[in-house]
Design an enzyme around this catalytic site. Sequence first.
Site, PDB file in Angstrom:
ATOM      1  N   GLN A 261      41.936  18.988  34.181  1.00 31.27           N
ATOM      2  CA  GLN A 261      43.058  18.139  34.592  1.00 31.27           C
ATOM      3  C   GLN A 261      43.386  18.340  36.061  1.00 31.27           C
ATOM      4  O   GLN A 261      43.766  17.389  36.752  1.00 31.27           O
ATOM      5  CB  GLN A 261      44.285  18.432  33.728  1.00 31.27           C
ATOM      6  N   HIS A 264      41.860  15.943  38.707  1.00 34.91           N
ATOM      7  CA  HIS A 264      42.343  14.586  38.956  1.00 34.91           C
ATOM      8  C   HIS A 264      42.992  14.437  40.322  1.00 34.91           C
ATOM      9  O   HIS A 264      42.779  13.447  41.023  1.00 34.91           O
ATOM     10  CB  HIS A 264      43.371  14.187  37.891  1.00 34.91           C
ATOM     11  N   GLU A 330      52.095  15.442  28.873  1.00 30.72           N
ATOM     12  CA  GLU A 330      51.244  14.270  28.686  1.00 30.72           C
ATOM     13  C   GLU A 330      50.126  14.603  27.697  1.00 30.72           C
ATOM     14  O   GLU A 330      49.893  13.896  26.720  1.00 30.72           O
ATOM     15  CB  GLU A 330      50.653  13.855  30.035  1.00 30.72           C
ATOM     16  N   ASP A 364      40.093  11.600  27.061  1.00 29.57           N
ATOM     17  CA  ASP A 364      39.966  10.755  28.249  1.00 29.57           C
ATOM     18  C   ASP A 364      38.917   9.674  28.058  1.00 29.57           C
ATOM     19  O   ASP A 364      38.987   8.624  28.701  1.00 29.57           O
ATOM     20  CB  ASP A 364      39.601  11.608  29.470  1.00 29.57           C
ATOM     21  N   HIS A 423      83.349 -17.281  15.950  1.00 28.21           N
ATOM     22  CA  HIS A 423      82.202 -16.836  15.154  1.00 28.21           C
ATOM     23  C   HIS A 423      82.432 -17.153  13.679  1.00 28.21           C
ATOM     24  O   HIS A 423      81.550 -17.663  12.981  1.00 28.21           O
ATOM     25  CB  HIS A 423      81.986 -15.324  15.321  1.00 28.21           C
TER      26      HIS A 423
END
Length: 433
Positions: A261, A264, A330, A364, A423
């Site tokens: 990770q 990235h 995440e 992924d 109403h």
Amino acid sequence: MLNRIDLRGSTEDPRRLLPRAALDVSVATEQVRPTVEAVHEHGAKAIREATHRFDGVELRQLRVPAAAIAAAEAGLEPAVRAALLESIARARKVHLDQTRQEVTTVLGQGGTVTQRWLPVARVGLYVPGGLAVYPSSVVMNVVPAQAAGVASIAVTSPPQKGTGLPNVNILAACALLGVDEVYAVGGAQAIAMLGYGFSDEEPACAPVDMITGPGNVWVTAAKRLLRGTVGIDAEAGPTEIAILADDSADPRHVAADLISQAEHDPLAASVLVTPSTELVAAVEAELARQVAATKHQQRVTDALTGVQSAIVLVDDLEQGLRVVDAYGAEHLEIQTRDPRTVAERVRSAGAIFVGAWSPVSLGDYCAGSNHVLPTGGCARHSSGLSTQTFLRGVQLIEYSHDALREVADHVVALSDAEDLPAHGAAVKVRFGK
């Protein structure tokens, strides 16, 4: 390499103590506002100017020609083609199972409420193309939209210098999915283009109803500005992984997943939560060895040593579960004894990867799950991208004369209680009152 946060014995709210990337979307929002407003007012001309200013690319045409999409698909490497097709097939199977069924509830004789699920008419899907390019994100955005039945899909991705087109693998993925409306536009100007459309150049771009897909802070800021004009999936921040592990975890696996990770982005977050000091020592040794051998060494090092990444020491797995729920990662990996049981107790995560053989990188690409997930703790209240993202619930209310009469007095009583007598009158008039 990783910072340490020792929560052993702590009774404080973990949310105040856990690491986060420094990301001020509100400041970025004001910086991209002129670009978004220019696109709204001037259309394609403003998009071209912004692309030249920010990306250094002179665009010949905003929409990618069909021939370029077909050529990208024709030139796809066989191994990449096979991998994309497998990713598409697995994602399609999972996302088709997420479709929702129409349900009719009968409320007495002649009264029904039917819950229908209708697809968004037109969507714009953003695919990043900065430090890395993501044909996998084409799959993750397009497949759930198609599974939901969206009729009109537009994909946009930043142009590459030299070609003026999105990355060739991104174009090829679009071709494999049957998407032919693709734009060579990135950044805030791409989000504004999708939200407002343009008609000062042919072929024109019609505005969309919803925008999804991850991007950098400028993309996120533009999505914030467009929220309300269009629907958005989420305000995505830098990617993150948290790993809850005990002393049964393999430190090689843990280190490799943290690095995966961190690869990235320098702002990517890699967090290990564990009660085992022995595992910590072994993971630190593995990180030193594996980082030295990885391709994007500087990017990984910047991410792992950033304030957003850390090793969090806890008393036991019970405290570890409280920490990961507070963090709302995440991606959350569970590398413990009996990982499925532990995973089923987690309440806040975008996606949970169970056991030693379910790394985040599987998700992924080829797990069948979706990798567009909530970041920055938003998993505590939001979901990742799915078929349901592209569906709208619409209720059909159908009552007969007798069914309305059965509840008429209740409607009138409640309308009087709220001092909205008209109403009640709208019901009474139907019965000659």
